[in-house]
Design a protein around this motif. Structure first.
Motif, short mmCIF file in Angstrom:
data_model
loop_
_atom_site.label_atom_id
_atom_site.label_comp_id
_atom_site.label_asym_id
_atom_site.label_seq_id
_atom_site.Cartn_x
_atom_site.Cartn_y
_atom_site.Cartn_z
N SER A 196 0.86 -1.18 0.00
CA SER A 196 0.00 0.00 0.00
C SER A 196 0.89 1.22 0.00
N THR A 197 0.44 2.29 -0.66
CA THR A 197 1.18 3.55 -0.59
C THR A 197 0.32 4.58 0.14
N LEU A 201 -1.27 6.01 6.19
CA LEU A 201 -1.63 4.65 6.53
C LEU A 201 -0.91 4.14 7.78
N ASP A 215 -4.65 0.75 7.32
CA ASP A 215 -4.43 0.22 5.97
C ASP A 215 -5.31 -1.01 5.77
N ASN A 217 -6.46 -1.91 2.59
CA ASN A 217 -6.31 -2.48 1.25
C ASN A 217 -5.44 -3.73 1.23
N ARG A 218 -4.42 -3.75 2.11
CA ARG A 218 -3.53 -4.92 2.08
C ARG A 218 -4.26 -6.17 2.54
N VAL A 237 3.62 -1.17 4.01
CA VAL A 237 3.18 0.18 3.61
C VAL A 237 4.39 0.96 3.13
N THR A 261 -0.07 -2.67 -6.40
CA THR A 261 -0.01 -1.63 -5.38
C THR A 261 -1.36 -0.95 -5.28
N SER A 262 -1.60 -0.25 -4.17
CA SER A 262 -2.79 0.59 -4.10
C SER A 262 -2.40 2.00 -3.72
N GLY A 263 -3.12 2.96 -4.30
CA GLY A 263 -2.92 4.37 -4.00
C GLY A 263 -1.85 5.00 -4.89
N GLY A 311 -6.41 4.09 -4.69
CA GLY A 311 -6.32 3.90 -3.24
C GLY A 311 -7.64 3.61 -2.56
N VAL A 316 -10.21 -0.53 -5.22
CA VAL A 316 -9.19 -1.59 -5.22
C VAL A 316 -9.85 -2.92 -5.56
#
Ligand code: AMP
Ligand code: MG
Length: 419
Positions: A196-197, A201, A215, A217-218, A237, A261-263, A311, A316
């Motif tokens: 995640s970026t 987070l 966080d 999304n992970r 992260v 990846t997200s974001g 993100g 996602v």
């Protein structure tokens, strides 16, 4: 902080249709090579790399499909005849064959699964037999050869029981065991690094500081990766910092067959993902006409495929299911899936502007007559993950569609298609 670099690539400016984006992604994918040998029990969801050939007939011997009496079919009473009496000379159990052939006027008591005794080819079920002591009376109306499972009728020795390229389901595991095979050669699972970026987070387990969020999304990504049958590699992260992000991408590119990846794929001042991809890898499209999830980056870092997802937590999931999952299945060497699409009567008013393909979250049920009906989960914000969790389907609205009025037919994609 810098603004995004100008890019000569047309796709940067162009917004792709979703089907075009999926086709492009899948065309760019080469399945991973490399195999391993695993026990049949550990092979669930794996892609078989070599045919499994039957080492034996299945079933191995001709046997009874019923509890009853085995006899020679040509001794059965013909239609119109009186019933006939047979002497019961013994019993055949599953696992305990009865080896003596009955003579004319004799039969053998037999249980389901027991091999047929020599000189018999027919079983009369016990409910149709009048038994007194060692005599069995059998009437007319039977057929020679009935209630018998022939040796090899499921699989013949030497035949391909499961062919190379098959993703293994529980039924295949059973079939492989049925031909006496305990280990199989399967494709290597693709390794997929994900992170995640975002400076906002916080990892689960730590207290939230002002301005921070957990966080999530992970966690949803991990579940979706695991269900896609790949090997997830969690890289944590990564801060919104160009150098840190580039280092993380390089590491991921060295370790994995694909990176998710997200974001950081938007055009904000802290969105470095597309820039890093342009500098350190090959960059393909980054706008897809879908909602949620318009900004999506795709490309390569070294040999690894790269998917830069937005993100927002619902975006996602939608972009993963619609874009990443088909590409990862191709990477794993699996045949393409045809997502289940149903027509359902929509009970809600749905708002939509023409232009993008929308994946609204819905709840699919059936009405009293068994017809599919779907209602909206209500709020559709791409940050509302708990609303996504309450849904069991996407209501798929095509690009050109405007809103939907109650009673209209809509297309629905149940999440069950992803199990
Ligand atoms: P971005 O695409 O980086 O601008 O993020 C869009 C929105 O999604 C922002 O509100 C972020 O805070 C949120 N977001 C980004 N990453 C995550 C994450 N890993 N978990 C939960 N929310 C996130
Ligand atoms: Mg961000």
């Amino acid at each position: 902080m810098s603004s995004p670099l100008p890019d000569p690539c047309d796709n940067v400016r162009k917004t792709l249709r979703l089907d075009e984006a999926v086709a492009r992604m899948c065309a760019a994918v080469r399945p991973v090579s490399g195999t391993e040998t695993v026990a049949v029990r550990d092979a669930l969801g794996r892609v078989l790399d070599e045919d499994v050939v039957a080492r034996v007939n299945v079933p191995a011997h001709t046997n009874s499909a019923m509890d009853g009496y085995a006899l020679a079919g040509d001794t059965l009473p013909a239609n119109g005849d009186e019933e006939r009496e047979y002497k019961v000379i013994g019993t055949a159990f599953a696992g305990h064959p009865f080896a003596t052939p009955p003579a004319a006027g004799e039969c053998v008591r037999i249980m389901t699964g027991a091999p047929l005794p020599p000189a018999t080819d027919t079983v009369v079920m016990q409910e149709q037999v009048d038994r007194h002591d060692d005599l069995a009376r059998i009437g007319a109306g039977h057929r020679a050869g009935q209630n018998v499972r022939r040796a090899g009728e499921d699989l013949t020795e030497g035949a391909v029981a499961v062919s190379a390229g098959t993703p293994l389901e529980p039924a295949h595991q059973g079939v492989i065991a049925s031909v006496g095979v305990g280990e199989v050669v399967v494709r290597r699972r693709p390794k997929v690094a994900f992170f995640s970026t975002g400076d906002e987070l916080t990892a689960v387990g730590k207290p939230l500081q002002p301005g921070q969020i957990y966080d999530s999304n992970r966690y949803s990504l991990y579940g979706m990766l695991a269900r896609a049958g790949v090997e997830p590699v969690d890289l944590g992260v990564v801060q919104d910092d160009r150098d840190v992000l580039e280092a993380a991408l390089r590491r991921a590119g060295d370790e994995a067959d694909a990176i998710v990846t997200s974001g950081g794929v938007s055009v904000g001042e802290a969105d470095y993902v597309t820039e890093a991809l342009r500098t350190h890898g090959q960059f393909d499209f980054w706008k897809v006409a879908m909602k949620p999830g318009k900004p999506v980056a795709f490309g390569r870092i070294g040999e690894a495929l790269f998917f830069g997802l937005p993100g927002n937590p619902v975006s996602v999931m939608v972009t993963f299911y619609q874009l990443v999952r088909p590409a990862l299945l191709a990477l794993a060497g699996r045949p393409p899936e045809t997502p289940i699409r149903l027509k359902a009567r929509c009970e809600s008013t749905l708002k939509k502007k023409p232009g993008r393909r929308e994946f609204q979250r819905g709840i699919l049920t059936t009405d009293d007559s068994g017809a599919y009906v779907v209602s909206s989960t209500g709020r559709q914000g791409s940050g509302l993950l708990s609303v996504m969790a309450s849904a069991n389907c996407f209501i798929v609205l095509p690009e050109e569609a405007a809103g939907v009025t109650p009673g209209s037919e809509v297309e629905v994609q149940p999440f069950a298609a992803f199990v």
